[in-house]
Structures are given as structure tokens and as C-alpha cells.
Design an enzyme around this catalytic site. Sequence first.
Site, short mmCIF file in Angstrom:
data_model
loop_
_atom_site.label_atom_id
_atom_site.label_comp_id
_atom_site.label_asym_id
_atom_site.label_seq_id
_atom_site.Cartn_x
_atom_site.Cartn_y
_atom_site.Cartn_z
N SER A 177 0.76 -1.13 0.08
CA SER A 177 0.08 0.00 -0.09
C SER A 177 0.91 1.20 0.24
O SER A 177 1.91 1.31 0.54
CB SER A 177 -0.87 -0.11 1.25
OG SER A 177 -1.46 1.35 1.24
N TYR A 183 -1.36 -1.94 10.22
CA TYR A 183 -1.45 -2.09 8.76
C TYR A 183 -0.20 -2.00 7.93
O TYR A 183 0.22 -2.83 7.16
CB TYR A 183 -2.62 -1.29 8.13
CG TYR A 183 -2.77 -1.48 6.81
CD1 TYR A 183 -3.66 -2.62 6.15
CD2 TYR A 183 -2.60 -0.43 5.83
CE1 TYR A 183 -3.96 -2.56 4.80
CE2 TYR A 183 -2.95 -0.42 4.52
CZ TYR A 183 -3.42 -1.65 3.96
OH TYR A 183 -3.78 -1.83 2.54
P1 NDP Z 1 -11.77 -5.39 -0.34
O1 NDP Z 1 -12.01 -5.29 1.21
O2 NDP Z 1 -12.69 -4.63 -0.98
O3 NDP Z 1 -11.57 -6.56 -0.73
C1 NDP Z 1 -10.94 -7.77 -0.08
C2 NDP Z 1 -10.78 -8.98 -0.59
O4 NDP Z 1 -9.93 -9.86 -0.02
C3 NDP Z 1 -12.16 -9.91 -0.95
O5 NDP Z 1 -12.27 -10.40 -2.23
C4 NDP Z 1 -11.99 -10.75 0.23
O6 NDP Z 1 -12.87 -11.90 0.28
C5 NDP Z 1 -10.68 -10.94 0.14
N1 NDP Z 1 -9.93 -11.69 1.49
C6 NDP Z 1 -10.13 -10.97 2.84
N2 NDP Z 1 -9.46 -11.97 3.56
C7 NDP Z 1 -8.88 -12.98 3.15
C8 NDP Z 1 -8.37 -14.16 3.47
N3 NDP Z 1 -8.29 -14.61 4.78
N4 NDP Z 1 -8.46 -15.11 2.49
C9 NDP Z 1 -8.74 -14.78 1.22
N5 NDP Z 1 -9.12 -13.80 0.63
C10 NDP Z 1 -9.56 -12.67 1.56
O7 NDP Z 1 -10.34 -4.82 -0.35
P2 NDP Z 1 -9.32 -4.10 -1.40
O8 NDP Z 1 -10.00 -4.31 -2.84
O9 NDP Z 1 -9.63 -2.49 -1.18
O10 NDP Z 1 -7.90 -4.29 -1.25
C11 NDP Z 1 -7.26 -5.27 -2.08
C12 NDP Z 1 -5.74 -5.13 -1.53
O11 NDP Z 1 -5.36 -3.75 -1.99
C13 NDP Z 1 -5.52 -5.41 -0.23
O12 NDP Z 1 -4.23 -6.03 0.20
C14 NDP Z 1 -5.03 -4.13 0.23
O13 NDP Z 1 -4.51 -4.04 1.58
C15 NDP Z 1 -4.80 -3.44 -0.91
N6 NDP Z 1 -4.71 -1.89 -0.91
C16 NDP Z 1 -6.20 -1.23 -1.09
C17 NDP Z 1 -6.33 0.29 -0.93
C18 NDP Z 1 -7.57 0.76 -1.13
O14 NDP Z 1 -7.60 2.05 -0.64
N7 NDP Z 1 -8.62 0.13 -1.55
C19 NDP Z 1 -4.86 1.11 -0.95
C20 NDP Z 1 -3.67 0.40 -0.96
C21 NDP Z 1 -3.74 -1.08 -0.88
P3 NDP Z 1 -14.37 -11.99 0.56
O15 NDP Z 1 -15.07 -11.29 -0.20
O16 NDP Z 1 -14.65 -13.53 0.33
O17 NDP Z 1 -14.41 -11.58 2.35
#
Ligand code: NDP
Length: 246
Positions: free
Chosen positions: A141, A154
Site C-alpha cells: 500500500s 496495517y
Molecule cells: P476489499 O475489502 O474490497 O476486498 C478484499 C478481498 O480480499 C475480498 O475479495 C475478500 O474476500 C478477500 N479476503 C479477505 N480476507 C481474506 C482471506 N483471509 N483469504 C482470502 N481472501 C481474503 O479490499 P480492496 O480491494 O480494497 O484491497 C485489495 C488489496 O489492496 C488489499 O491487499 C489492500 O490492503 C490493498 N490496498 C487497498 C487500497 C484501497 O484504498 N482500497 C489501498 C492500498 C492497498 P471475501 O469477499 O470473500 O471476504
Amino acid sequence: MNSLAQKVILVTGASRGIGAAVAQHLAAAGAKVIVNYAGRRADAEATVQSIVEKGGEAFAVRADVSKPDEVKVLFDASIERFGRIDVLINNAGILIYKLIRDTTDEEFTRQFEINVRGTFNTLREAATRLADNGTIINFSSSTTRMMLPTYGTYVATKGAVEQLTRVFAKEVGARGINVNAVLPGPTNTELFLVGKTQETLDRLAALNAFNRIGEPEDIARIVVFLAGDDAKWISGQTIGLNGAMA
Ligand code: NDP
């Protein structure tokens, strides 16, 4: 454009948010995609459905990336269905906003289990099971480049992801595998939006050069490039995807 034709790509956390957009863009570029999710099966099936409706190939596999046994099964299922995995995209992650003084042991552990151990688990599996000349993209991130209160635990997890990325790039380079981390800035997903007022969103949008919050598609298009062979010489890098925020 079929820049990823013939590639098999595993995207963790692809049921929604950035992961879902990444899966859709990869499929549109010709890849066969494994849509991993943790609990929201309907969302994962909707991602698959939208890919299939556009003529792509995808299927969904539930696995909690923090659990080594489930990650093994995820790799088993992917290889059984598509024959191999060429590209691993470690997108699954969680974020709990808390001052360090207010963070519970459980919240600390949960973030490290999913963000760090989850990445570690898939990398360890990929070390022997990703195809030669493959590609790995980990999700960190842009907050690791800032000093934002409430992001302490985080960014500690994402700093660890960046270090794993650098070392693993050297460990698997002999097999032709390149490994990078992408660092999105604020991006319009549930993870980012939860609990934020419009005032906070405007303030965060103003931190980048384009004065807007990023969209999942902004990230997905870059991941498509990084997943392709033209990006092979990029390895061991941490790449900001944030419109000049940091
Ligand atoms: P969301 O919360 O929108 O989506 C998270 C996804 O991760 C979902 O598909 C969820 O599955 C899955 N997930 C969560 N826990 C697990 C687990 N234990 N095993 C497998 N899958 C899991 O997150 P974002 O799309 O915003 O984020 C995606 C990535 O980008 C993350 O790593 C985040 O840290 C990073 N990021 C995001 C930013 C942002 O502003 N959005 C900025 C910087 C980095 P389910 O739907 O089944 O719960």
C-alpha cells in the site's frame, strides 16, 4: 488485446474490490483466472459470471490465505483445473483503522495473519509450484510511504510484504520468475470507504496530483501490464500506483 493469452493466473481476494477488477481485466486480456475468496461466495461467483459472459475462462475457489492447508488446496484445485499456474497475484488483505494504543491483540494478529502470513503461505507454495518463467505480484500500500495515524499495524504488515517481495525475487529468479509489489493509493473499494466521511474522502483525494480517489480499474490496468512478459525485467520492486501521492 490478448497479451495474456495462454496464461493461468491466480488472484487471491478476487470476489470484490481491486481483486475483482484485476481478475476481470486479466481475463479480458486472454488469461484463465482463478478467483479466490474467503467467505463471500456470491460475490466470487458474480466475478466469475461476468468473466464468462464476456467469453473468458474463470472459476472460484474458497480458501483463507492465512491457512497453509487451505492455500495448498487452492493451488491443487487451480492446477487440477487449468494444468498449471503462471502468475500469482497476492491481492487478499484487510485493514483495521486504529491508533496503536487502541489496537487489541486480536486485531494485531488478524491483520498479520491475513496480510503477512497469507502472502507468505502463497509464496512458499509458489516457490515450487508456480510455473517456470512465472510472475508474482504482491499487494502492499502507498501508506507505507506516509505517516498516517491509525495505519500503524496495517503499514507494519505491508512493510513486511515489501520485504518478502525483495528477498523472494532473488530466491526464485533462477527459475525465471519475477516478483514485485504494487502500492495502490486510496482506491474506491469497501476496504477503503468504510467509516469515512465525505470530508475525509476529499482530503485524501487532494493528496494526489489528479485530485480524485483511484478506481479499481486504475490498478487493474497496471497489473495486466506487470503480469505480462513485457514486464519481466522489473523484479524486486515496490511500485506506487497512486497518481503522485507518495
Ligand atoms: P476489499 O475489502 O474490497 O476486498 C478484499 C478481498 O480480499 C475480498 O475479495 C475478500 O474476500 C478477500 N479476503 C479477505 N480476507 C481474506 C482471506 N483471509 N483469504 C482470502 N481472501 C481474503 O479490499 P480492496 O480491494 O480494497 O484491497 C485489495 C488489496 O489492496 C488489499 O491487499 C489492500 O490492503 C490493498 N490496498 C487497498 C487500497 C484501497 O484504498 N482500497 C489501498 C492500498 C492497498 P471475501 O469477499 O470473500 O471476504
